[in-house]
Design an enzyme around this catalytic site. Structure first.
Site, PDB file in Angstrom:
ATOM      1  N   ARG A  50       0.750  -1.306   0.199  1.00  0.00           N
ATOM      2  CA  ARG A  50      -0.047  -0.183   0.142  1.00  0.00           C
ATOM      3  C   ARG A  50       0.819   1.350   0.052  1.00  0.00           C
ATOM      4  O   ARG A  50       0.640   2.176  -0.681  1.00  0.00           O
ATOM      5  CB  ARG A  50      -1.051   0.018   1.060  1.00  0.00           C
ATOM      6  N   ARG A 103       9.340  19.279  -8.480  1.00  0.00           N
ATOM      7  CA  ARG A 103      10.584  18.963  -9.260  1.00  0.00           C
ATOM      8  C   ARG A 103      11.976  19.858  -8.416  1.00  0.00           C
ATOM      9  O   ARG A 103      13.063  19.486  -8.855  1.00  0.00           O
ATOM     10  CB  ARG A 103      10.452  19.676 -10.686  1.00  0.00           C
ATOM     11  N   LYS A 150      -2.354   7.365   1.494  1.00  0.00           N
ATOM     12  CA  LYS A 150      -2.238   7.663   3.027  1.00  0.00           C
ATOM     13  C   LYS A 150      -1.124   8.892   2.829  1.00  0.00           C
ATOM     14  O   LYS A 150       0.065   8.543   3.063  1.00  0.00           O
ATOM     15  CB  LYS A 150      -1.823   6.403   3.786  1.00  0.00           C
ATOM     16  N   GLU A 183     -16.461   6.366   7.019  1.00  0.00           N
ATOM     17  CA  GLU A 183     -15.506   5.851   7.975  1.00  0.00           C
ATOM     18  C   GLU A 183     -15.367   6.767   9.157  1.00  0.00           C
ATOM     19  O   GLU A 183     -16.170   7.901   9.151  1.00  0.00           O
ATOM     20  CB  GLU A 183     -13.833   5.734   7.534  1.00  0.00           C
TER      21      GLU A 183
END
Length: 291
Positions: A50, A103, A150, A183
């Site tokens: 993940r 960058r 995440k 959630e």
């Protein structure tokens, strides 16, 4: 305590990154929360998979191979003599200038591994269950930012957590823009109704949690309970037979009331208690050995 920082194990006081690191300046980075139990790291490969997916999604090239990251996690645990621990693995964009342009980051991404103990909720809440509220802070829309990245920017969750704290509870339910349950501020949510286990799908904006997946597997394979990933309303929460939350730090914790409405009889449900037992067995017997 030793912290892994860019290939070296350093004392906690010496674990420093540049103030120009874009992880600090813009939340431009990713993380994983992982647990070790009984000398084994639970589902380490899944967590690292993940992490690499999050990195790819935001175009960060992690400067070491996945097998070397696994070794770094184990080495950090061994150095700190930890068999049961919480592991926070962080990858930042790297040090750049004061602009947004990634960058301009002139250093490689930084890798930080912290291993320590954690106790997210008081032990009594696991026995008696916890109260939650629904907060006004809505979950960021999935077409704006995928919940499966995440990232280091958790401000959306923190604002919701602040609402919960002001209301005197430790966790809160977050809804999506359409008003469906997604959630909690740091946990996935499950409901039992008429013998079926329900949880919001990723398409509604929920993070596909590692503990969430483990619970789904246990419910299907061990307890032979049908599981459905589908839309959940706050009405469904109020009228459920059981409710519980899952997360790496939280593990499985029962919910006994939502917005001052008792869930069923106001005590942890039988299926929840069974899943807690099965999950403890799973974490005790499986995982990547710390050796």
């Amino acid at each position: 305590m030793k912290i892994y920082l860019d290939g070296k194990l350093v004392e906690k006081e010496d674990a420093k990154i540049s103030v120009f690191d874009h992880g600090l300046l813009y939340g431009d980075g990713i993380f994983e929360g992982i647990r070790a139990y009984n000398g084994r790291v639970f589902r380490l490969k899944e967590h690292l998979d993940r992490l690499w997916s999050s990195a790819k999604a935001i175009n960060i090239k992690i400067p070491i191979q996945q097998k070397d990251m696994e070794k770094a996690v184990i080495k950090t645990l061994l150095t700190n003599k930890l068999c049961d621990a919480y592991i926070r693995l962080v990858v930042t964009r790297g040090s750049g200038d004061l602009g947004l342009d990634p960058r301009k980051c002139i250093t490689p991404p930084s890798i930080i591994i912290i291993t320590d103990n954690i106790s997210l909720y008081p032990e009594e809440l696991y026995e008696k269950g916890m109260d939650v509220i629904t907060v006004s802070t809505r979950r960021i829309k999935q077409d704006s930012l995928s919940p499966n990245i995440k990232s280091l920017n958790y401000l959306n969750n923190i604002l919701a957590k602040m609402e919960a704290i002001r209301s005197g509870v430790m966790e809160a339910i977050m809804l999506n823009a359409e008003g469906y349950v997604v959630e909690c501020t740091g946990d996935n949510i499950f409901l039992m109704k008429n013998g079926v286990l329900y949880t919001p799908p990723g398409s509604e904006g929920a993070l596909i949690g590692i503990t969430r997946d483990a619970v789904i597997e246990l419910a299907k394979n061990k307890l032979k309970i049908p599981v459905r990933e589908e839309r959940v309303s706050i009405y469904n929460v109020y009228t459920s037979d059981e409710c519980f939350l899952t997360g790496t730090a939280a593990e499985i914790i029962p919910v006994v009331s939502a917005d001052s409405r008792e869930i069923a009889d106001g005590s942890p449900g039988k299926t929840t208690v069974k899943l807690i037992k099965e999950f403890k067995n799973l974490t005790r017997l499986t995982g990547t050995p710390i050796k």
